[in-house]
Design a protein around this motif. Structure first.
Motif, mmCIF file in Angstrom:
data_model
loop_
_atom_site.group_PDB
_atom_site.id
_atom_site.type_symbol
_atom_site.label_atom_id
_atom_site.label_comp_id
_atom_site.label_asym_id
_atom_site.label_seq_id
_atom_site.Cartn_x
_atom_site.Cartn_y
_atom_site.Cartn_z
ATOM 1 N N PRO A 246 -21.573 -9.388 31.837
ATOM 2 C CA PRO A 246 -20.596 -10.177 32.617
ATOM 3 C C PRO A 246 -20.517 -9.796 34.082
ATOM 4 O O PRO A 246 -19.991 -10.571 34.889
ATOM 5 C CB PRO A 246 -19.266 -9.883 31.902
ATOM 6 N N MET B 61 -23.092 -12.267 35.681
ATOM 7 C CA MET B 61 -23.045 -13.676 35.309
ATOM 8 C C MET B 61 -22.119 -14.440 36.242
ATOM 9 O O MET B 61 -21.036 -13.957 36.573
ATOM 10 C CB MET B 61 -22.560 -13.839 33.859
ATOM 11 N N GLU C 142 -19.227 -16.813 37.519
ATOM 12 C CA GLU C 142 -17.937 -17.086 36.891
ATOM 13 C C GLU C 142 -17.879 -18.490 36.299
ATOM 14 O O GLU C 142 -17.176 -18.716 35.312
ATOM 15 C CB GLU C 142 -16.815 -16.906 37.917
ATOM 16 N N THR D 134 -19.350 -18.211 32.872
ATOM 17 C CA THR D 134 -18.424 -17.494 31.985
ATOM 18 C C THR D 134 -17.252 -18.382 31.594
ATOM 19 O O THR D 134 -16.873 -18.455 30.419
ATOM 20 C CB THR D 134 -17.910 -16.218 32.679
ATOM 21 N N SER E 32 -18.475 -21.252 29.229
ATOM 22 C CA SER E 32 -18.816 -20.757 27.892
ATOM 23 C C SER E 32 -17.571 -20.360 27.120
ATOM 24 O O SER E 32 -17.469 -20.621 25.903
ATOM 25 C CB SER E 32 -19.770 -19.564 28.005
ATOM 26 N N MET E 33 -16.583 -19.756 27.791
ATOM 27 C CA MET E 33 -15.340 -19.395 27.111
ATOM 28 C C MET E 33 -14.572 -20.640 26.681
ATOM 29 O O MET E 33 -13.978 -20.676 25.597
ATOM 30 C CB MET E 33 -14.476 -18.530 28.020
ATOM 31 N N THR F 215 -12.583 -10.287 28.626
ATOM 32 C CA THR F 215 -14.009 -10.306 28.321
ATOM 33 C C THR F 215 -14.846 -9.795 29.484
ATOM 34 O O THR F 215 -15.778 -9.000 29.298
ATOM 35 C CB THR F 215 -14.452 -11.729 27.941
ATOM 36 N N PHE F 216 -14.508 -10.247 30.706
ATOM 37 C CA PHE F 216 -15.319 -9.787 31.839
ATOM 38 C C PHE F 216 -14.732 -8.534 32.494
ATOM 39 O O PHE F 216 -15.460 -7.759 33.115
ATOM 40 C CB PHE F 216 -15.492 -10.908 32.873
ATOM 41 N N ILE G 49 -12.438 -18.881 36.367
ATOM 42 C CA ILE G 49 -12.363 -18.762 34.909
ATOM 43 C C ILE G 49 -11.024 -19.276 34.394
ATOM 44 O O ILE G 49 -10.958 -19.980 33.378
ATOM 45 C CB ILE G 49 -12.602 -17.302 34.488
#
Length: 270
Positions: free
Chosen positions: A105, A108, A110, A113, A116-117, A145-146, A210
């Motif tokens: 993460p 990757m 944002e 991320t 995908s979340m 997560t990140f 995010i």
């Protein structure tokens, strides 16, 4: 040599000026009487009073602080466990893959991320019925997560430089692993835990991309409110809120630095 040193100092001062002059300007104009944030017409604190009446902005700020605190705590727990697994189980098969997955993460984008979340939460809701919609819970899970990746890197560097013979000596004297962890390992890595918590808190408070993907109508964070209001024109209330946040962060950093300095002195004495 002296001329080169002077040139480096000049570049450093220009860099800091580029970073901090806009922040200082924002803080100064938070006391501006004029509604236009770029036109000074006199000293006033009315925008701070107006800020206290702006419930939407205050609620968003409180929600962001609450999410950031919960996220930072989860990130410290998960990141510490991941760092322990990477450092202490480094010779086992799959440890390198675990390290890559934990730190992925960090590099990757944002947008990837967040998207995908969002897809993950939608699929989980369709399969298990949880989480029900998007809101505070999904933002916390996405941020943790990140954020845990940053905490894992910080704690891993601290564990790598730790003298493992201290733990081995304690276990030779009959201490159980859980006792060794809380009595020896945890106090030694506590500065890294504090640094990781503060970094995770800051990342969560600052995140816009995010949170925009995984939030719902009932969960609007402060960066989202500020971004939506700035598109219509900067309000002096935003300057007032930013000044309060800068003051709070500066105080927290000062207190943390004092605590870490005292811990470093105690470590040198022992």
């Amino acid at each position: 040599m002296k001329g080169r040193f002077s040139w480096l100092i000049t570049v450093l001062l220009l860099g800091y000026a580029f970073l901090y002059i806009p922040i200082i300007s924002l803080m100064v104009y938070s006391f501006n009487e004029n509604r236009l944030v770029t036109v000074w017409s006199g000293f006033s604190t009315k925008w701070y009073a107006a800020l206290l009446q702006n419930h939407a902005l205050l609620n968003a700020a409180w929600l962001s602080v609450k999410i950031a605190a919960i996220n930072a705590t989860l990130a410290v727990v998960l990141g510490t466990l991941a760092a322990l697994a990477i450092v202490r189980l480094g010779k086992l098969r799959g440890s390198k893959s675990l390290g890559i997955m934990v730190t992925a993460p960090l590099v990757m984008p944002e947008v990837m991320t967040g998207l995908s979340m969002l897809l993950l939460f939608v699929a989980m809701e369709n399969l298990f019925g949880w989480p029900s919609g998007r809101g505070q819970t999904t933002i916390i899970l996405a941020h943790a997560t990140f954020s845990m990746a940053y905490v894992a890197v910080i704690v891993q560097s601290r564990l790598s430089g730790m003298d493992i013979s201290l733990e081995e000596a304690a276990m030779d004297l009959g201490a159980r692993p859980i006792k060794v962890f809380f009595s020896i390992t945890l106090p030694i890595i506590s500065p890294a835990l504090i640094a990781g918590w503060l970094l995770a808190f800051t990342l969560s408070m600052d995140d816009l991309v995010i949170a925009s993907f995984v939030s719902g109508p009932g969960a609007t964070t402060l960066p989202m409110v500020v971004y939506s209001s700035v598109r219509l024109g900067v309000s002096p209330q935003i300057n007032a809120l930013a000044t309060l946040i800068v003051g709070f962060v500066s105080l927290a950093v000062l207190i943390t630095a004092m605590v870490l300095h005292r811990q470093a002195k105690k470590t040198k004495r022992h």
